[in-house]
Design an enzyme around this catalytic site. Structure first.
Site, PDB file in Angstrom:
ATOM      1  CG  HIS A 140      -1.972  -1.063   1.209  1.00  0.00           C
ATOM      2  ND1 HIS A 140      -3.265  -0.886   0.754  1.00  0.00           N
ATOM      3  CD2 HIS A 140      -1.908  -2.353   1.619  1.00  0.00           C
ATOM      4  CE1 HIS A 140      -3.940  -2.014   0.886  1.00  0.00           C
ATOM      5  NE2 HIS A 140      -3.150  -2.932   1.410  1.00  0.00           N
ATOM      6  CG  ASN A 183      -7.974  -4.186   1.070  1.00  0.00           C
ATOM      7  OD1 ASN A 183      -7.290  -3.193   1.333  1.00  0.00           O
ATOM      8  ND2 ASN A 183      -7.491  -5.411   1.074  1.00  0.00           N
ATOM      9  CG  HIS A 216      -2.408  -1.253  14.925  1.00  0.00           C
ATOM     10  ND1 HIS A 216      -2.326  -2.541  14.430  1.00  0.00           N
ATOM     11  CD2 HIS A 216      -2.247  -1.361  16.272  1.00  0.00           C
ATOM     12  CE1 HIS A 216      -2.124  -3.375  15.441  1.00  0.00           C
ATOM     13  NE2 HIS A 216      -2.082  -2.690  16.561  1.00  0.00           N
TER      14      HIS A 216
HETATM   15  C1  HEM Z   1      -8.103  -8.362   5.158  1.00  0.00           C
HETATM   16  C2  HEM Z   1      -6.846  -8.276   4.875  1.00  0.00           C
HETATM   17  C3  HEM Z   1      -6.119  -6.980   4.767  1.00  0.00           C
HETATM   18  C4  HEM Z   1      -6.567  -5.728   4.503  1.00  0.00           C
HETATM   19  C5  HEM Z   1      -7.980  -5.299   4.221  1.00  0.00           C
HETATM   20  C6  HEM Z   1      -5.444  -4.828   4.556  1.00  0.00           C
HETATM   21  C7  HEM Z   1      -5.507  -3.473   4.347  1.00  0.00           C
HETATM   22  C8  HEM Z   1      -4.452  -2.620   4.405  1.00  0.00           C
HETATM   23  C9  HEM Z   1      -4.494  -1.223   4.094  1.00  0.00           C
HETATM   24  C10 HEM Z   1      -5.716  -0.460   3.674  1.00  0.00           C
HETATM   25  C11 HEM Z   1      -3.251  -0.734   4.247  1.00  0.00           C
HETATM   26  C12 HEM Z   1      -2.814   0.692   3.979  1.00  0.00           C
HETATM   27  C13 HEM Z   1      -2.934   1.528   5.193  1.00  0.00           C
HETATM   28  C14 HEM Z   1      -2.554   2.946   4.879  1.00  0.00           C
HETATM   29  O1  HEM Z   1      -3.212   3.559   4.032  1.00  0.00           O
HETATM   30  O2  HEM Z   1      -1.579   3.445   5.481  1.00  0.00           O
HETATM   31  C15 HEM Z   1      -2.422  -1.799   4.674  1.00  0.00           C
HETATM   32  C16 HEM Z   1      -1.086  -1.669   4.951  1.00  0.00           C
HETATM   33  C17 HEM Z   1      -0.350  -2.690   5.444  1.00  0.00           C
HETATM   34  N1  HEM Z   1      -0.761  -3.978   5.648  1.00  0.00           N
HETATM   35 FE1  HEM Z   1      -2.549  -4.750   5.345  1.00  0.00          FE
HETATM   36  N2  HEM Z   1      -4.322  -5.539   4.864  1.00  0.00           N
HETATM   37  C18 HEM Z   1      -4.698  -6.857   5.015  1.00  0.00           C
HETATM   38  C19 HEM Z   1      -3.896  -7.892   5.364  1.00  0.00           C
HETATM   39  C20 HEM Z   1      -2.649  -7.758   5.842  1.00  0.00           C
HETATM   40  C21 HEM Z   1      -1.879  -8.795   6.434  1.00  0.00           C
HETATM   41  C22 HEM Z   1      -2.368 -10.218   6.618  1.00  0.00           C
HETATM   42  C23 HEM Z   1      -0.709  -8.246   6.795  1.00  0.00           C
HETATM   43  C24 HEM Z   1       0.465  -8.866   7.469  1.00  0.00           C
HETATM   44  C25 HEM Z   1       0.460  -9.991   8.100  1.00  0.00           C
HETATM   45  C26 HEM Z   1      -0.732  -6.857   6.412  1.00  0.00           C
HETATM   46  C27 HEM Z   1       0.296  -5.964   6.570  1.00  0.00           C
HETATM   47  C28 HEM Z   1       0.282  -4.659   6.191  1.00  0.00           C
HETATM   48  C29 HEM Z   1       1.408  -3.773   6.325  1.00  0.00           C
HETATM   49  C30 HEM Z   1       2.765  -4.137   6.867  1.00  0.00           C
HETATM   50  C31 HEM Z   1       1.005  -2.536   5.860  1.00  0.00           C
HETATM   51  C32 HEM Z   1       1.821  -1.249   5.804  1.00  0.00           C
HETATM   52  C33 HEM Z   1       1.438  -0.435   7.014  1.00  0.00           C
HETATM   53  C34 HEM Z   1       2.251   0.820   7.191  1.00  0.00           C
HETATM   54  O3  HEM Z   1       3.380   0.888   6.725  1.00  0.00           O
HETATM   55  O4  HEM Z   1       1.739   1.747   7.848  1.00  0.00           O
HETATM   56  N3  HEM Z   1      -1.927  -6.585   5.850  1.00  0.00           N
HETATM   57  N4  HEM Z   1      -3.161  -2.943   4.761  1.00  0.00           N
END
Ligand code: HEM
Length: 755
Positions: A129, A201, A393
């Site tokens: 993202h 999402n 978070h």
């Molecule tokens: C239903 C499943 C998931 C959804 C809907 C989702 C959604 C998102 C969204 C919207 C962001 C962007 C947030 C922003 O705009 O700053 C994000 C970032 C991220 N997601 Fe997920 N994600 C999912 C699953 C996962 C999983 C399973 C992991 C790890 C085990 C993960 C790890 C991360 C990480 C590391 C970021 C970057 C966060 C940051 O740097 O601030 N995500 N995710």
């Protein structure tokens, strides 16, 4: 949005001066709140106020207390250039040298500070993202969920400031907006009880059922590690290699291959919390829910060719669309909704495992109940400070909202804080202005990089008596977050439940719920993506997956790939379609859409053109006048695009006020779009605009001699959505009606085999 600083009225005056009408600029995209002078300004003056559409984070202290300070007081201040220490500077263009030709002296502390800071301007992008766009807004609760949750911000008419960040998943920070991908939809609610983040999402399901596979799916989807290509897309071998071997990704992948993978706008996307959450009322009773965002503008998409062209013509298309719409006053809105399920020990609904994030509950089985309204009403004042530094978070929860045992959610509860320590360089990122809660913070967390709070007292530990025992723990009555005291037990195993083994039935449900034209797009998307793979084995294997969704889908894609279509390896499960999954069939408002208006030959009737332009503005849309060169038509009507700068993909509909003859620059050496056209009856760039708008299924209106231009462009006058009329205003009226369905879907009917 809060714009309490006293300079706001000044902004209005200045911007009024820009447009001459006392209001904000009509056409969005104004770079600053006052027009620049031709000469370089030399008279010292204070910084300009922000533009009226912009806002920053509300001014709270690092410990969640409102400071009452105007937002401008955290921005640069004073009329004179200074060092970071506030020392005024006389010159910033020349290093300190021993004589004009050097050498540069080591003692130049200004050079040292300026370049040192520049050298460190970049921070790591998000590991996923990375590419996104943010906006401020407000959420108003309807109170409709108050019977099942004690969350204060969902109470009737409670207004809560929010910051929303939309994103793509795979690409780097500088990648194009319109790639085929899932979109993030993350909302930070600054509630009176602390921050609540809904990190969702634009698709309701995920590729994996267990977070331990997240690195696998992301490694497969991102670029190949040897060449670091392709950027921001799944049309390559590693993704389809993984997806063919890991069939729990089938349903999410189908969403990506559908029109949902290429949204027209962030404003026209649904959002989903994906996981099932647990709501808790004041008595401790619990209910399971899935969160949905329903856009007031409907759900609309690009067509694939548009998305590809936009990748080059305007890689910032979604960012620009969001910012421009807010600037133009077309504030996007979504209703927050919930699907509600009883909290039974099985945590299933109608046989669907609610802890499996690769499954939906069709809305026909559990309707989405509306519980609040989100309005995005201000653009960030500084992209880096806000959109880049915001830290979401899934563990940011408030009383009344708890998590479930979804193993995907469990991994996310770990992941976000972890990654932010690296991305934001230390553990104090909650103190960055955009992340500060709007509730008192007394967390006993101390020190660390970038500590901006100046804590008092001597006893950041519990129990203590030296600080009078403060801070004290609260009971539920004082608003403490109390986890639902559920029984947990089980054997320690690395296994998935049997219910997680069904990877195809809901993908089939989705396919069966699509309209014929949406199926055509899905076939084309799979054919494109698999067609870009190198290895036959990867393609053949994936055709085996498609066969388990639908035989027509599999056959059509196989045909495009020039491969035999395999038979399904298991019986296909037919379930009733879910019409809510289709994007087609309803009408929606067209707020903030972009209408291109091509001026007629010799600029045509400027007064009539001005009337059409005004009618577009009055309708809440944005008119962009297109003419052979820049300037003002008839000395009054501003030209926003020329035949050189205009490309059809920027417009939702095109109006043509005649058949303009080739402009003076209409020859191939100057502009390839005009090649061979100097002697043509109509400028070839206008013909290209018309032809593209036509084949992208967009409304196309014309009057005057426009019929000649349409015919030169090969557009049949009788084709659906081609509107030829006597005058611009009546053509515009019909065009706006057509925009209600987004595109003219019956212009290019689907193949009979799909209907
Ligand atoms: C239903 C499943 C998931 C959804 C809907 C989702 C959604 C998102 C969204 C919207 C962001 C962007 C947030 C922003 O705009 O700053 C994000 C970032 C991220 N997601 Fe997920 N994600 C999912 C699953 C996962 C999983 C399973 C992991 C790890 C085990 C993960 C790890 C991360 C990480 C590391 C970021 C970057 C966060 C940051 O740097 O601030 N995500 N995710």
């Amino acid at each position: 949005m809060e714009q309490s600083h006293p300079i706001r009225s000044a902004v209005d005056k200045v911007v009024g001066a820009v447009t001459g009408d006392g209001g904000p600029a009509e056409i969005p995209g104004v770079p600053n709140s006052a027009p620049p002078s031709l000469e370089e300004p030399t008279e010292p003056r204070e910084p300009l106020p922000p533009k009226p559409d912009q806002s920053g984070p509300d001014t709270f202290s690092p410990t969640g207390q409102p400071t009452g300070a105007p937002q401008a007081k955290v921005a640069q201040d004073g009329a004179y250039l200074t060092t970071a220490q506030g020392l005024r500077l006389r010159d910033t263009d020349h290093s300190l040298k021993a004589g004009p030709r050097g050498p540069v002296l080591l003692q130049d502390h200004h050079l040292r500070e300026k370049v040192m800071h520049f050298d460190h301007e970049r921070i790591p992008e998000r590991v996923v993202h990375a590419r996104g766009a943010g906006a401020h807004g407000v959420f108003r609760g309807y109170g409709a969920a108050s019977n099942i949750t004690k969350a204060a911000f969902l109470g009737k008419d409670v207004e809560t400031p929010v910051f929303v960040r939309f994103s793509t998943v795979i690409g780097s920070r500088g990648s194009a907006d319109t790639v085929r991908d899932t979109r993030g939809f993350a909302t930070k609610f600054y509630t009176s009880e602390g921050v609540f983040d809904l990190v969702g999402n634009n698709m309701p399901v995920f590729f994996i059922q267990d977070a331990i596979k997240f690195p696998d799916v992301i490694h497969a989807a991102k670029w190949h590690p040897d060449r670091e290509i392709p950027q921001a897309q799944t049309a390559h071998d590693t993704f389809w290699d993984f997806a063919g071997l890991h069939t729990e990704a089938t349903f999410h992948t189908l969403w990506n291959m559908s029109d949902r993978g290429i949204p027209r706008s962030y404003r026209m996307m649904e959002g989903f919390g994906v996981h099932t959450f647990r709501l808790v009322d004041a008595e401790g009773a619990t209910t399971l829910v899935k969160f949905h965002w329903k856009p007031k503008l409907g759900v609309h998409s690009l067509v694939w060719e548009e998305a590809q062209l936009l990748g080059g013509v305007d890689p910032d298309f979604h960012r620009r669309d969001l910012a421009d719409a807010i600037e133009a006053g077309a504030h996007p809105q979504w209703e927050l909704g919930i699907q509600v399920f009883p909290d039974t020990p099985e945590q299933t609904f109608e046989g669907i495992d609610l802890l499996d994030s690769t499954k939906i509950v069709p809305e026909e089985l559990a309707p989405v109940q509306r519980i609040g309204l989100l309005t995005l009403n201000a653009n960030p004042a500084n992209f880096f400070a806000e959109t880049e530094q915001v830290a979401f978070h899934v563990g940011h929860l408030v009383p009344g909202i708890d998590v479930t045992d979804d193993p995907l959610l469990a991994g996310r509860l770990f992941s976000y804080l972890d990654t932010q320590i690296t991305r934001l360089a230390g553990p104090n990122f909650a103190q960055i202005p955009i992340n500060r809660p709007h509730a008192p913070v007394n967390d006993m967390l101390r020190d660390g990089f970038h500590q901006t709070a100046v804590h008092r007292g001597v006893a950041p530990y519990r129990p203590n008596s030296l600080d009078g025992g403060c801070p004290f723990t609260a009971g539920a009555a004082e608003g403490a977050y109390v986890e639902v005291p559920l029984e947990v037990s089980g054997r320690k195993v690395r296994e998935a439940p049997a219910s997680y083994a069904d990877h195809f039935s809901q993908a089939r449900l989705f396919w069966l719920s699509m309209s014929p034209v949406e199926r055509e797009h899905i076939i084309a998307a799979y054919t494109f993506e698999l067609g870009k793979c190198y290895e036959q084995a990867v393609k053949e294997r994936y055709l085996g997956v498609l066969a388990n969704i639908d035989s027509v889908l599999c056959r059509q894609v196989a045909e495009g790939l020039g491969l035999p279509a395999p038979a399904a390896s298991q019986p296909l499960a037919d379930s009733p379609p879910s019409p809510a999954l289709s994007q087609i069939g309803q009408t929606w408002p067209a707020d903030g859409r972009i209408i291109g208006i091509v001026a007629g030959d010799g600029n045509g009737d400027v007064a009539a053109l001005g009337a059409v332009r005004q009618a577009v503005l009055d309708g809440g849309l944005v008119p962009l006048i297109i003419a052979p060169t820049g300037g003002k038509l008839g000395g009054t009507l501003p030209v926003q695009r020329t035949f050189v700068t205009a490309r059809s993909v920027e417009f939702d509909a095109l109006l043509v006020a005649g058949a303009p003859a080739p402009g003076k620059d209409a020859y191939g050496a100057r502009d390839a779009k005009a090649a061979g056209g100097a002697d043509a009856p109509v400028d070839p760039r206008v013909l290209l605009l018309i032809a593209e708008v036509y084949r992208h299924g967009k409304p196309l209106g014309g009057w005057g001699t426009a019929s000649q231009a349409f015919s030169e462009a090969g557009v049949p006058a009788q084709a659906p959505g081609v509107l030829l009329g006597e005058d611009g205003t009546s053509v515009l009226r019909e065009t706006l009606e057509l925009l209600g369905t987004h595109r003219v879907w019956d212009r290019f009917p689907a193949a009979a085999s799909l209907t």
